[in-house]
Each structure stands twice: as structure tokens, then as C-alpha cells.
Design a protein around this motif. Structure first.
Motif, PDB file in Angstrom:
ATOM      1  N   THR A  44       4.703  -3.575  -9.104  1.00 50.76           N
ATOM      2  CA  THR A  44       5.555  -3.356 -10.265  1.00 50.76           C
ATOM      3  C   THR A  44       6.657  -2.376  -9.910  1.00 50.76           C
ATOM      4  N   ILE A  45       7.878  -2.734 -10.220  1.00 47.58           N
ATOM      5  CA  ILE A  45       9.012  -1.857  -9.926  1.00 47.58           C
ATOM      6  C   ILE A  45       8.796  -0.501 -10.578  1.00 47.58           C
ATOM      7  N   GLY A  46       8.991   0.529  -9.809  1.00 47.49           N
ATOM      8  CA  GLY A  46       8.787   1.887 -10.310  1.00 47.49           C
ATOM      9  C   GLY A  46       7.453   2.459  -9.912  1.00 47.49           C
ATOM     10  N   HIS A  47       6.490   1.571  -9.645  1.00 48.64           N
ATOM     11  CA  HIS A  47       5.160   2.012  -9.231  1.00 48.64           C
ATOM     12  C   HIS A  47       4.968   1.896  -7.722  1.00 48.64           C
ATOM     13  N   ILE A  48       5.892   1.233  -7.047  1.00 48.40           N
ATOM     14  CA  ILE A  48       5.731   0.963  -5.623  1.00 48.40           C
ATOM     15  C   ILE A  48       6.122   2.178  -4.797  1.00 48.40           C
ATOM     16  N   ALA A  49       5.233   2.584  -3.908  1.00 49.84           N
ATOM     17  CA  ALA A  49       5.501   3.723  -3.033  1.00 49.84           C
ATOM     18  C   ALA A  49       6.593   3.362  -2.031  1.00 49.84           C
ATOM     19  N   PRO A  50       7.450   4.326  -1.671  1.00 52.85           N
ATOM     20  CA  PRO A  50       8.571   4.036  -0.764  1.00 52.85           C
ATOM     21  C   PRO A  50       8.145   3.496   0.593  1.00 52.85           C
ATOM     22  N   GLU A  51       7.012   3.988   1.135  1.00 46.43           N
ATOM     23  CA  GLU A  51       6.603   3.515   2.457  1.00 46.43           C
ATOM     24  C   GLU A  51       6.110   2.069   2.417  1.00 46.43           C
ATOM     25  N   TYR A  52       5.615   1.624   1.262  1.00 45.98           N
ATOM     26  CA  TYR A  52       5.187   0.224   1.136  1.00 45.98           C
ATOM     27  C   TYR A  52       6.391  -0.705   1.153  1.00 45.98           C
ATOM     28  N   MET A  62     -20.643 -28.094  -2.495  1.00 50.82           N
ATOM     29  CA  MET A  62     -19.934 -26.934  -3.060  1.00 50.82           C
ATOM     30  C   MET A  62     -18.552 -27.385  -3.505  1.00 50.82           C
ATOM     31  N   ALA A  63     -18.388 -27.593  -4.803  1.00 49.51           N
ATOM     32  CA  ALA A  63     -17.123 -28.117  -5.335  1.00 49.51           C
ATOM     33  C   ALA A  63     -15.949 -27.204  -5.026  1.00 49.51           C
ATOM     34  N   ASN A  64     -16.193 -25.892  -4.992  1.00 51.48           N
ATOM     35  CA  ASN A  64     -15.103 -24.937  -4.743  1.00 51.48           C
ATOM     36  C   ASN A  64     -14.992 -24.538  -3.272  1.00 51.48           C
ATOM     37  N   GLY A  65     -15.778 -25.172  -2.431  1.00 51.41           N
ATOM     38  CA  GLY A  65     -15.724 -24.827  -1.026  1.00 51.41           C
ATOM     39  C   GLY A  65     -16.600 -23.628  -0.710  1.00 51.41           C
ATOM     40  N   SER A  66     -16.747 -23.355   0.564  1.00 51.62           N
ATOM     41  CA  SER A  66     -17.558 -22.223   1.004  1.00 51.62           C
ATOM     42  C   SER A  66     -16.698 -20.982   1.193  1.00 51.62           C
ATOM     43  N   VAL A  67     -17.353 -19.831   1.315  1.00 52.35           N
ATOM     44  CA  VAL A  67     -16.641 -18.592   1.601  1.00 52.35           C
ATOM     45  C   VAL A  67     -15.889 -18.712   2.923  1.00 52.35           C
ATOM     46  N   ALA A  68     -16.540 -19.319   3.899  1.00 51.01           N
ATOM     47  CA  ALA A  68     -15.917 -19.464   5.213  1.00 51.01           C
ATOM     48  C   ALA A  68     -14.634 -20.280   5.128  1.00 51.01           C
ATOM     49  N   SER A  69     -14.675 -21.363   4.316  1.00 52.59           N
ATOM     50  CA  SER A  69     -13.475 -22.196   4.211  1.00 52.59           C
ATOM     51  C   SER A  69     -12.338 -21.456   3.540  1.00 52.59           C
ATOM     52  N   TRP A  70     -12.683 -20.638   2.546  1.00 52.01           N
ATOM     53  CA  TRP A  70     -11.646 -19.853   1.871  1.00 52.01           C
ATOM     54  C   TRP A  70     -11.052 -18.813   2.807  1.00 52.01           C
ATOM     55  N   LEU A  71     -11.909 -18.193   3.606  1.00 45.22           N
ATOM     56  CA  LEU A  71     -11.422 -17.172   4.525  1.00 45.22           C
ATOM     57  C   LEU A  71     -10.527 -17.769   5.603  1.00 45.22           C
ATOM     58  N   ARG A  72     -10.876 -18.976   6.068  1.00 43.66           N
ATOM     59  CA  ARG A  72     -10.110 -19.583   7.155  1.00 43.66           C
ATOM     60  C   ARG A  72      -8.864 -20.297   6.653  1.00 43.66           C
ATOM     61  N   ASP A  73      -8.979 -20.952   5.427  1.00 40.08           N
ATOM     62  CA  ASP A  73      -7.885 -21.823   4.991  1.00 40.08           C
ATOM     63  C   ASP A  73      -6.982 -21.149   3.944  1.00 40.08           C
ATOM     64  N   THR A  74      -7.403 -20.100   3.189  1.00 36.85           N
ATOM     65  CA  THR A  74      -6.517 -19.388   2.277  1.00 36.85           C
ATOM     66  C   THR A  74      -5.505 -18.615   3.024  1.00 36.85           C
ATOM     67  N   HIS A  75      -4.100 -18.503   2.575  1.00 34.77           N
ATOM     68  CA  HIS A  75      -3.094 -17.860   3.442  1.00 34.77           C
ATOM     69  C   HIS A  75      -2.940 -16.412   3.044  1.00 34.77           C
ATOM     70  N   VAL A  76      -2.442 -15.623   3.968  1.00 37.94           N
ATOM     71  CA  VAL A  76      -2.259 -14.187   3.742  1.00 37.94           C
ATOM     72  C   VAL A  76      -0.846 -13.923   3.232  1.00 37.94           C
ATOM     73  N   ILE A  77      -0.742 -13.230   2.107  1.00 33.08           N
ATOM     74  CA  ILE A  77       0.561 -12.884   1.546  1.00 33.08           C
ATOM     75  C   ILE A  77       1.046 -11.598   2.201  1.00 33.08           C
ATOM     76  N   THR A  78       2.177 -11.672   2.865  1.00 28.97           N
ATOM     77  CA  THR A  78       2.706 -10.497   3.562  1.00 28.97           C
ATOM     78  C   THR A  78       3.889  -9.881   2.840  1.00 28.97           C
ATOM     79  N   ALA A  79       4.410 -10.566   1.822  1.00 36.17           N
ATOM     80  CA  ALA A  79       5.547 -10.021   1.097  1.00 36.17           C
ATOM     81  C   ALA A  79       5.099  -8.855   0.221  1.00 36.17           C
ATOM     82  N   VAL A  80       6.020  -7.959  -0.074  1.00 32.66           N
ATOM     83  CA  VAL A  80       5.717  -6.808  -0.920  1.00 32.66           C
ATOM     84  C   VAL A  80       5.435  -7.272  -2.343  1.00 32.66           C
ATOM     85  N   ARG A  81       4.342  -6.822  -2.897  1.00 36.81           N
ATOM     86  CA  ARG A  81       3.960  -7.152  -4.266  1.00 36.81           C
ATOM     87  C   ARG A  81       3.738  -5.860  -5.039  1.00 36.81           C
TER      88      ARG A  81
END
Length: 209
Positions: free
Chosen positions: A51-59, A30-49
């Protein structure tokens, strides 16, 4: 049993290998790796993402994603369609106006300038009642308290003309209560200061103009 699983979206088992210390299953490379490898090795983005003006205040304050954040963004998008304005525009600041579209809309509603809200490119080819209903839906979606925002299924029904009047009336009653509460705690205040973090449902839209 695994070898019997044949599907176009599944890799077929090629074989297996057993040693005293390992049990291995052999699959095609599997040239792109397995689903399991992506789930374990891909990182979680915790910063707010978003578009300015569309973001809810509680987010902005919690960083937690909920479906009500999407409802808020949808409400802002409706206002963009109605007004032809950007959700965040520094040009308005140059004109001594609110840079946030939601605040700009609420300001015009307090001043009873509904006609100023509609995109001039429409050149009057719209029904006032439909525009008012869309604004009502947009403001219901962009209430500051997430729990007070409708679900998207409810938004669809309101856009189809079902339940909007009742939901809007309920919002107006809450807004009136909040205004009375503010006056009670701030007797010297002549007006309510409202921005995108305040639950404003202007009663100018509650009846005919």
C-alpha cells in the motif's frame, strides 16, 4: 509404514504399484492438486507489492522482504491512528502539504505543531504524554535505515512503557550527529531537508511542552 499414517489432515495411502520402470503410490484424487504441485508449478511474484505510504524505502529499491519492512508499515499505521489521516492522500497536496503522511508528520514536528497531529475527532479525549510516546514509537519504526528500526518484540515492550525513553534518546543523539555532519559537509545550508527517506527524530518530543 506410510499406510499406517492416519490423520484428518493427511490423505491415506490406498495402495502401490511396482513395475520394472516405476514405483507408484496410490492416493485419493486431489481436486486442488498436491502441496508439491503447488510449490513447483505456482509462480513467484517478484514485483513490489504493498500500500502506498506503508512501503519501506528499501523495499522499493531492492524488492526484498524483511521483518523490518513490516515494522515500517506498523509505524505508519500508528501515525494513521494518531492523526486520523491516510498514509497517502492527494488532498494534502491540494492544500500545499506533503501527500505522504510520514513527511507531513515530520513537517509539523519541525514546525512544533504537535497539537495539529492529533485526530480532531478525538476532541481532546487523550493524554498528551501517551500521544507523544506513540509518535516516538512510530518514528522509531519508520527510520530510513532498517537496522535502526526496533524489532516488533521491542515495539511491544516500548508500548508497555519499557525502554522507550532510552531508545528515543539514542535516536535523538544519532539525529543530532547527522545534522552536524550535514552542516559540516554543507556549510551554506541553513536547514536539513527531510522526507520519508531521511532518519528524522525531532527533539521537540524529547521533553515536556
Amino acid at each position: 509404514m506410510i499406510n499406517m499414517a492416519v490423520h484428518q489432515n493427511l490423505l491415506r495411502l490406498k495402495g502401490f504399484c511396482m513395475t520394472p520402470t516405476e514405483r507408484l503410490l496410490v492416493y485419493p484424487f486431489m481436486a486442488n492438486g498436491s502441496v508439491a504441485s503447488w510449490l513447483r508449478d505456482t509462480h513467484v511474484i517478484t514485483a513490489v507489492r504493498g500500500t502506498i505510504g506503508h512501503i519501506a524505502p528499501e523495499y522499493l529499491s531492492t524488492g526484498k522482504c524483511t521483518e523490518k519492512i513490516d515494522v515500517f508499515g506498523y509505524g505508519v499505521m500508528l501515525l494513521e491512528l494518531i492523526t486520523g489521516q491516510r498514509a497517502f492522500d492527494l488532498v494534502r497536496l491540494a492544500n500545499d502539504e506533503d501527500v505522504m503522511l510520514l513527511d507531513w508528520v515530520k513537517g509539523l514536528l519541525r514546525e512544533k505543531k504537535l497539537e495539529t497531529l492529533v485526530n480532531v475527532d478525538l476532541k481532546g479525549s487523550y493524554l498528551d504524554v501517551e500521544v507523544e510516546q506513540l509518535i516516538q514509537v512510530a518514528l522509531l519504526c519508520t527510520q530510513s535505515m532498517p537496522l535502526e528500526r526496533p524489532k516488533m518484540s521491542e515495539v511491544v515492550r516500548m508500548l508497555e512503557g519499557n525502554g522507550l525513553a532510552e531508545r528515543w534518546e539514542e535516536c535523538l543523539k544519532k539525529d543530532l550527529f547527522m545534522q552536524e555532519l550535514n552542516i559540516a559537509y554543507n556549510p551554506n545550508s541553513d536547514s536539513i531537508i527531510a522526507d520519508s527517506t531521511y532518519n528524522l527524530c525531532p527533539d521537540e518530543l524529547s521533553g515536556p511542552r
